[in-house]
Design a protein around this motif. Structure first.
Motif, short mmCIF file in Angstrom:
data_model
loop_
_atom_site.label_atom_id
_atom_site.label_comp_id
_atom_site.label_asym_id
_atom_site.label_seq_id
_atom_site.Cartn_x
_atom_site.Cartn_y
_atom_site.Cartn_z
N SER A 191 -19.46 168.89 62.26
CA SER A 191 -20.37 169.11 63.41
C SER A 191 -20.19 168.04 64.47
O SER A 191 -20.25 168.33 65.67
N GLY A 194 -17.12 168.79 66.44
CA GLY A 194 -17.41 169.85 67.39
C GLY A 194 -18.23 169.36 68.58
O GLY A 194 -18.05 169.83 69.70
N ALA A 197 -16.22 168.03 71.51
CA ALA A 197 -15.77 169.05 72.47
C ALA A 197 -16.86 169.33 73.50
O ALA A 197 -16.56 169.52 74.69
N SER A 198 -18.11 169.32 73.06
CA SER A 198 -19.22 169.52 74.00
C SER A 198 -19.33 168.36 74.98
O SER A 198 -19.65 168.56 76.15
N LYS A 201 -16.77 168.90 77.74
CA LYS A 201 -17.16 169.93 78.69
C LYS A 201 -18.36 169.49 79.54
O LYS A 201 -18.39 169.74 80.75
N THR A 243 -10.14 170.57 74.54
CA THR A 243 -11.13 171.08 73.59
C THR A 243 -10.52 171.94 72.49
O THR A 243 -11.05 171.97 71.38
N PHE A 244 -9.42 172.62 72.78
CA PHE A 244 -8.84 173.52 71.77
C PHE A 244 -8.36 172.76 70.53
O PHE A 244 -8.66 173.17 69.40
N SER A 247 -11.36 171.86 68.54
CA SER A 247 -11.94 173.03 67.86
C SER A 247 -11.15 173.37 66.60
O SER A 247 -11.74 173.68 65.55
N THR A 250 -11.92 170.82 64.04
CA THR A 250 -13.26 171.06 63.50
C THR A 250 -13.21 172.14 62.42
O THR A 250 -13.85 172.01 61.37
N ARG A 251 -12.44 173.21 62.66
CA ARG A 251 -12.29 174.26 61.66
C ARG A 251 -11.67 173.71 60.38
O ARG A 251 -12.06 174.07 59.26
N GLU A 254 -14.26 171.71 58.53
CA GLU A 254 -15.24 172.58 57.88
C GLU A 254 -14.71 173.11 56.56
O GLU A 254 -15.45 173.21 55.58
#
Length: 261
Positions: A191, A194, A197-198, A201, A243-244, A247, A250-251, A254
């Motif tokens: 989290s 992730g 990335a926020s 942006k 960001t990609f 992401s 992050t996957r 997880e």
């Protein structure tokens, strides 16, 4: 049925590399075709060649966004961790101050906070460095979200583990360092990744106070060339390059740190 296996998940809901790559290509192609078809319907023609003459300014703006995001990540992690600890404090004033902080910043748009904290609070306290002000504003905003992530990680630790730590004679600091923190890191890392990335942006909103980062650079370029669509499409692609990968990472985290209580 080799062709069917390219499009349908197996009974175990798993995907091999070839079907995954094949369908990603199809999805991306459909997305691009829809975009190009929309442009053709409008009769528009894009010319991105002018951006080459601004490559040095774009590189500086890109680097500024990365620096701003990294600095904000460090400060917001610190604020979020302190806020999460304060939320569970036995001192009610400290606990409710943390709750108010989290609710206020999670419940109000960042655009309002940018204006409020730069033009009112920042001016009152003499913060005139726009980059520093941007880091503080972004860190305070993102810290509220990180606080909730960390608080959820703390609350997910079973109370019996804390009782067992006390039973073997561990002090509160040792319990936090040896038992709580390792589990919090494992459970919140996806989290938190992730959230980075926020942060990237959300840093675009700092262009409202003329922080010279990527979005502000694009705004200045588009204002001088009147190529708004080309400029902002390129801006989106630049943010996507940042960001990609996060992401995707992050996957990975997880799946790597998935656990069951």
């Amino acid at each position: 049925m080799p062709m069917r296996r390219l499009f349908i998940r197996n009974s175990e809901n798993k995907e091999t590399l070839l079907p995954k790559a094949f369908n990603i290509i199809i999805a991306v192609a459909l997305f691009i075709l829809f975009f190009l078809f929309s442009i053709k319907r409008l009769g528009m023609e894009f010319d991105f060649s002018f951006l080459w003459s601004f490559r040095y300014r774009l590189a500086q703006g890109f680097a500024a966004t990365v620096e701003l995001s990294l600095a904000s990540l460090v400060v917001s992690l610190l604020l979020g961790f302190l806020s999460a600890l304060a939320n569970n404090s036995r001192i009610l004033a400290v606990s409710y101050f943390s709750k108010v902080y989290v609710q206020f910043f999670r419940g109000t748009p960042m655009i309002m906070q940018v204006y409020l904290f730069f033009y009112i609070i920042g001016t009152a306290w003499g913060v005139d460095n726009r980059f520093l002000a941007g880091v503080l504003i972004l860190s305070i905003f993102e810290g509220a979200y990180i606080s909730e992530i960390i608080r959820g990680g703390i609350d997910s630790i079973e109370y019996t583990q804390l009782e067992a730590a006390r039973a073997v004679g561990l002090k509160s600091g040792q319990t936090m360092r040896l038992i709580v923190l390792p589990q919090i890191i494992k459970r919140t890392l996806p989290s938190l990744a992730g959230q980075f990335a926020s942060i990237i942006k959300d840093s675009s909103l700092l262009s409202l106070i003329s922080v010279i980062e990527l979005t502000q650079t694009i705004r200045e370029i588009s204002a001088s060339n009147f190529a708004i669509f080309e400029s902002y499409i390129f801006l989106g692609l630049l943010y996507l390059t940042l960001t990609f990968p996060i992401s995707m990472y992050t996957r990975y985290l997880e799946s790597r740190y998935s656990y069951e209580n």
